[in-house]
Every structure is written in structure tokens, then in C-alpha cells.
Design a protein around this motif. Structure first.
Motif, PDB file in Angstrom:
ATOM      1  N   ILE A 187     -16.719 -99.337  -9.926  1.00 28.82           N
ATOM      2  CA  ILE A 187     -15.759 -98.974 -10.983  1.00 28.82           C
ATOM      3  C   ILE A 187     -16.544 -98.664 -12.253  1.00 28.82           C
ATOM      4  O   ILE A 187     -16.759 -99.539 -13.101  1.00 28.82           O
ATOM      5  N   PHE A 291      -6.991-100.688 -11.639  1.00 29.11           N
ATOM      6  CA  PHE A 291      -7.677-100.988 -10.379  1.00 29.11           C
ATOM      7  C   PHE A 291      -7.292-102.367  -9.851  1.00 29.11           C
ATOM      8  O   PHE A 291      -7.179-103.330 -10.611  1.00 29.11           O
ATOM      9  N   LYS A 332      -4.299 -95.737  -4.040  1.00 34.42           N
ATOM     10  CA  LYS A 332      -5.283 -95.034  -3.225  1.00 34.42           C
ATOM     11  C   LYS A 332      -6.583 -95.835  -3.184  1.00 34.42           C
ATOM     12  O   LYS A 332      -6.976 -96.437  -4.191  1.00 34.42           O
ATOM     13  N   PHE A 334     -10.002 -96.413  -3.800  1.00 40.79           N
ATOM     14  CA  PHE A 334     -10.863 -95.761  -4.783  1.00 40.79           C
ATOM     15  C   PHE A 334     -12.331 -95.847  -4.398  1.00 40.79           C
ATOM     16  O   PHE A 334     -13.081 -94.884  -4.541  1.00 40.79           O
ATOM     17  N   ASN A 335     -12.745 -97.013  -3.907  1.00 35.83           N
ATOM     18  CA  ASN A 335     -14.149 -97.207  -3.557  1.00 35.83           C
ATOM     19  C   ASN A 335     -14.280 -98.478  -2.746  1.00 35.83           C
ATOM     20  O   ASN A 335     -13.405 -99.350  -2.797  1.00 35.83           O
ATOM     21  N   TRP A 343      -8.779-100.480  -4.939  1.00 28.77           N
ATOM     22  CA  TRP A 343      -7.690 -99.497  -4.901  1.00 28.77           C
ATOM     23  C   TRP A 343      -7.296 -99.143  -6.337  1.00 28.77           C
ATOM     24  O   TRP A 343      -7.432 -99.970  -7.257  1.00 28.77           O
ATOM     25  N   GLN A 344      -6.789 -97.931  -6.520  1.00 29.69           N
ATOM     26  CA  GLN A 344      -6.351 -97.492  -7.840  1.00 29.69           C
ATOM     27  C   GLN A 344      -4.869 -97.159  -7.819  1.00 29.69           C
ATOM     28  O   GLN A 344      -4.386 -96.443  -6.939  1.00 29.69           O
TER      29      GLN A 344
END
Length: 598
Positions: A187, A291, A332, A334-335, A343-344
Motif C-alpha cells: 500500500i 483499504f 477489489k 488490491f495487492n 482489498w480496496q
């Protein structure tokens, strides 16, 4: 009244006659009473004066409230860690379903304690920040259970008279620094000031929140009073923001779109159970573009499942359920890397607009106030952000520290508030805090770390202290205009509360309590005695209060405070007006006499 066909019914004349007769009787009786009063000579003046006093009394324009001096007794030693609204002695009255017993359940007025909560034997003034982040006195938080049960995870360890905090955790036994380094790589917004506010659910001893302070991220560490004894007490003893709480059947005490990041490190919250209602609450308090970070089951189940007393098939099923639930609420992935998945939340409403009408979980309807967070039941639906306040999304907000002094878009939600009133509030508090530091020289030094503003508006008091080595819990009354979204949008932290009840914290957890007109605002609802006793409970021995109040209440505050063994001084405000005073008090450190019996 109408017939079922809609035609009006003519009311009988006898009802009108009866009403007229009653009116005449009442008027005659009143005339007889007033005649007798005025006939007595001064009685008429007395009546007029009584009416005038009744009309004037709420304004508190002159005189002062007088209270008979009274010395409060000590509570018995088993109340040294008393948390009235999360009292384990009352748990049996409430069910275990969804852990409702761990929620707030305040005692009735008849069961309130009117005694002073004692410190534990051998209590010492807390170690000062920043050294306190790594160690605290054992006698101040004398709990061995968590030390024995979590020693292999390096949460803390006892050495001599102290507890040491190596920075370990369930998912980061090698140290929180390495864990947050990886998270920061996932992030990037943590590095550049995009991410400023965070919440840690199931915080342990708050090592995650403590590490993030050095990275410019202000975290509320959240944990219930449960079998992990004193998680929140350890956090606050270390000088890290924390509050007692649990996601159960009530919303958390925060408005919608508050936090830039939320975190769960094997916090054991069953995210997909009960229709996903707990994750829906995270969705509500997380701002658009924010996040959600998860480490622990079922994340990285391919490598970790053997240590979770389960099967790989069960963990895969749990992960698939979680991912489906997140997707249905427009999160979604995110990483991800190793044990950390991020998730974001959707940055705007485009995804929500595309969801089918019969989506599950459903969207909340307009009847549910998104910012309500005080004893508000959780409902099985998720809140869609209001498109009108697009700039409250993480993508559109100024980065920290610029956002501190920019009037948030959501200030328009507060009736009578504007950009100009926000700027005026900022200027006002800068001048007030300068004056406070003259009255209390410890303010701004390492001697004052944990601070509470008991009835903030926009967080101006906290903003004026932003460069000092302290943090402020901004409290907005549940009966006041809801300004808490403004506080969070500035990059500060806070909570809803009703001061007729006990606050969600342990005893001896704050160095400074600040109140601005609290008793003027709440005396019609809350007994001043109980509010001050609650302040005594949560104030550390040696800690201070700054009570800015109408002259009407100032003397009464000093009288009650002396009965709690405080040392108080009544001071003038920075403007020197007579109608308002500042009462500066210090709580004395006293050792229990063992004679307390309440």
C-alpha cells in the motif's frame, strides 16, 4: 374522523358543551387562586418572581451553583480495573450469541458506584513516551495470563518489575516492523500521506498501531474486554490510542467513511457468518478507496492450513466465500504477498450502480442513517456512500498533513457550519491552547501523552496540539450535532459517546481530560457527580483536567473535585471574562487503605 368511505363524521354537540364547561371551571379555579395570592400583599410579586426565575434558570446568567462538600469513599480493591459498561461480573446476564455479552451493558442508576476506583498495589507513574512504547511497569497492569499464553508469539514478556514489548504478534512473531514494511510495500499510500487514519480490530497489545505512529498513521486499536486480559489497557499504558469495543450486534461508535485503512491480523472475527454482517460494518466505516488488510485464516491457506487445525479444502471454501462476499460489496483485491492480502473499497459509485437490484447482501435503504453509531443495531445490508460527498473518498482528499487544516466537504452536513466557521474555530483554538500551556506547563511535554477532548466540535483543540508528543481522542456527544465526520476527514480520530454513561476504557488510561462547556451542555441530562467520578476513574494518578465552563458551574466542580482528592485552581480564560472560567485540576496519587467496601 372519517367513515371508511371517506365522508366526515359530525361530532355530537354534547362534546363541545362538555369542553366549554371544563374550560370555565379551570379558569374560575385559576382566578380564585391568583386572587388569594395577590390579596396576601407580596404574593403576586412572589408568583411573578418565580415565573421569572423559571424562565431565566436555563440560561445560567448569574450566580453560581452551590454544592455541599462531600468526601467520596474508596471502592474496594476488586474494583481496581472496573469498567462499568463492560463489567465481567454482569456477563452472565447476557447471551453468548454473537458475543453480545462483550458489548456495552451499563448498570442502572441504582447500581452506579459512588466511590473512587483505587490503583493496584505498587502503582507507579507511567513510563513516559516514547520509551513507554517498549516497556511499562508490571504493577500498573499486573496480568500474567497474556504473558504466559502469548510468550511464543512475543506479544510481551515480563522482566523484573517491567513488561517489555518486543513487537511480536500472532501473524508477525518476528516483529511488527518487518510486517508493516511489507504492508507498506503493498500500500504505497502509507508512505506519502494518503493513508492517515486506521482501525485495528482485535488489536492484541496494539503493536501494529504503535509502529504506524512513526509512519504518520494514527490508529484506533479496538478490542473487547475478554479472556485476553487487558489488551486495551496495555495499549493505553504504552501510550497508543485504543478503545474497548467489539463488532457484535451494534454498530461501532464511528460515522461512515471514517477510516482510510482497516486491519485484522488473525482477529478471529467470523467475517462470512451471519450474512457477512461484520464485514458490512467494516465497509461502512471505511472511506471510499480505503483499504482492508487481512492476515490469518483463510489468507494464504495453501501454505498455512496445517497450523490451523483444519483441512485445505475447508480453508479454500472459506476463502472463496470471503472473496465472493467482498466482490458483492464492490471490494477489489488490491495487492497480496505472503500472509498479507489487501482489498480496496470502491473509489466511487460506478460499481454499486451496476449491482442488480436483488443483490446479496442487499444495499441499505434510505431509512438507515449511515453516520449513526451510538447503540445503532447492525442490519444485514451494506451502506452505499453518498455521491454528493465525493471528496470524502481517499482518492480525492488532500494528503496528510495538508488535510488537517482544509475544511472538509462534509462540514455542510452540520447545520449552521461552513468553511468560515471552520476557519474561525481553528483560530480560536490556537489562541486557547497557547493560554492552556501557560496554565499547565506540562502540556506539550513528554509528561502528557494520552489526551481526551470530551466534547469536541471540529477537533480544533486536537489540531492545535498536532506538533506535540501526544494524541487526542476526540469525543462527540451522541446528543450533539454530528461533527465526527469532520474530525475524521481532518485526519484525526474520535468516537461517539454519551457522558451520562461510563466511557469504553479501563481506569487510569488518560493523562489529560479537556472539557469545553460540557456541564452547561449536559447538566439537564447527566448528574455532574457521576460525570466527574467517571473522569476520576479514567484519569491517571498525577494526570490533569482542563475544564472550561460557565462561572455558574465552576465552584461546584471544584467542590466535587476536592471530594475526589483532586487539587484544583480556578483560572481566568484568555479573554478574562467573568461569565466563563477554566478549572485546572490534578488527580493525586494515593494508595488504597484496604478499608474500601463498596
Amino acid at each position: 374522523m372519517k367513515h371508511k368511505d371517506g365522508k366526515p363524521i359530525n361530532q355530537p354537540n354534547k362534546n363541545r358543551s362538555l369542553t366549554a364547561a371544563i374550560t370555565i371551571i379551570v379558569l374560575c379555579g385559576l382566578s380564585f387562586y391568583l386572587g388569594g395570592v395577590f390579596k396576601s400583599g407580596n404574593g403576586g410579586v412572589d408568583v411573578i418572581n418565580t415565573i421569572q426565575k423559571t424562565l431565566d434558570s436555563p440560561k445560567q446568567t448569574s450566580g453560581s451553583l452551590q454544592i455541599r462538600p462531600f468526601n467520596f469513599p474508596e471502592c474496594s480493591s476488586d474494583y481496581q480495573d472496573y469498567t462499568p459498561c463492560t463489567d465481567p461480573k454482569r456477563w452472565r446476564k447476557y447471551g453468548t450469541y454473537r458475543l453480545t455479552l462483550l458489548e456495552r451493558h451499563c448498570p442502572p442508576i441504582s447500581e452506579r458506584k459512588e466511590c473512587l476506583v483505587p490503583p493496584p498495589p505498587g502503582y507507579k507513574p507511567p513510563i513516559r513516551w516514547p520509551k513507554s512504547r517498549d516497556e511499562c511497569w508490571y504493577r500498573n497492569v499486573p496480568y500474567d495470563w497474556i504473558n504466559k499464553q502469548k510468550s511464543n508469539q512475543h506479544w510481551l514478556r515480563k522482566e523484573g518489575e517491567k513488561f517489555l514489548f518486543p513487537g511480536g504478534g500472532t501473524m508477525f512473531p518476528n516483529g511488527v516492523g518487518e510486517y508493516v514494511d511489507l504492508m507498506q510495500d503493498l500500500i504505497p499510500g502509507i508512505k506519502d500521506g494518503t493513508v492517515r487514519t486506521a482501525i485495528d480490530t482485535g488489536c492484541g497489545v496494539a503493536s501494529w498501531g504503535g509502529d504506524l505512529l512513526d509512519r504518520g498513521v494514527l490508529t484506533i486499536s479496538l478490542a473487547p474486554r475478554d479472556n485476553h486480559e487487558a489488551q486495551v489497557q496495555f495499549a493505553l499504558e504504552r501510550g497508543i490510542p485504543a478503545i474497548l469495543g467489539v463488532i457484535s450486534t451494534q454498530r461501532l461508535p464511528f460515522p461512515s467513511n471514517s477510516f482510510d485503512m482497516a486491519h485484522c491480523s488473525r482477529c478471529l472475527i467470523p467475517w462470512t457468518e451471519f450474512g457477512g454482517i461484520y464485514l458490512q460494518e467494516i465497509h461502512r466505516i471505511l472511506r471510499p478507496g480505503g483499504f482492508w488488510v487481512l492476515s490469518g485464516p483463510p489468507v494464504n491457506y495453501e501454505r498455512r492450513w496445517r497450523g490451523w487445525n483444519t483441512t485445505v479444502e475447508e480453508q479454500k471454501s472459506d476463502y472463496d466465500k470471503l472473496q465472493d462476499l467482498l466482490t458483492s460489496m464492490c471490494f477489489k483485491l488490491f495487492n497480496k504477498k505472503d500472509d498479507i492480502y489487501v482489498w480496496q473499497k470502491a473509489k466511487d459509485n460506478a460499481c454499486y450502480d451496476k449491482l442488480p437490484r436483488e443483490t446479496y447482501p442487499p444495499k441499505c435503504d434510505d431509512s438507515l442513517e449511515p453516520d449513526s453509531g451510538w447503540y445503532t443495531p447492525l442490519r444485514a445490508c451494506f451502506v452505499v456512500p453518498n455521491e454528493k460527498y465525493k471528496k470524502s473518498g481517499l482518492t480525492y482528499m488532500p494528503k496528510w498533513p495538508q488535510r488537517l487544516n482544509v475544511a472538509p466537504e462534509r462540514i455542510s452536513l452540520v447545520q449552521g457550519s461552513s468553511t468560515s466557521s471552520f476557519s474561525h474555530d481553528n483560530s480560536k483554538w490556537k489562541k486557547r491552547v497557547q493560554h492552556y500551556k501557560k496554565l499547565l506547563p506540562d502540556l506539550g511535554t513528554e509528561k502528557v501523552r494520552n489526551v481526551m477532548d470530551m466534547n469536541t466540535a471540529y477537533g480544533g483543540f486536537a489540531a492545535s496540539l498536532i506538533n506535540d508528543p501526544l494524541w487526542v481522542m476526540n469525543v462527540v456527544s451522541s446528543y450533539s450535532p454530528n461533527t465526527l465526520p469532520v474530525v475524521f476527514d481532518r485526519g484525526l480520530i474520535g468516537t461517539f459517546h454519551d457522558w451520562c454513561e461510563a466511557f469504553s476504557t479501563y481506569p487510569r488510561t488518560y493523562d489529560l481530560l479537556h472539557a469545553d462547556g460540557l456541564f452547561t451542555a449536559e447538566s439537564h441530562r447527566c448528574d455532574m457527580k457521576y460525570v466527574l467520578l467517571e473522569m476520576d476513574r479514567i484519569l491517571r494518578p498525577g494526570g490533569h483536567t482542563i475544564i472550561r465552563e460557565s462561572s455558574y458551574f465552576a465552584d461546584a466542580i471544584v467542590t466535587i473535585a476536592k471530594g475526589m482528592r483532586w487539587i484544583c485552581h480556578k483560572q481566568n480564560t484568555e479573554y478574562g471574562v467573568e461569565k466563563e472560567k477554566i478549572v485546572v485540576c490534578q488527580k493525586k496519587l494515593w494508595q488504597p487503605s484496604n478499608s474500601g467496601s463498596r
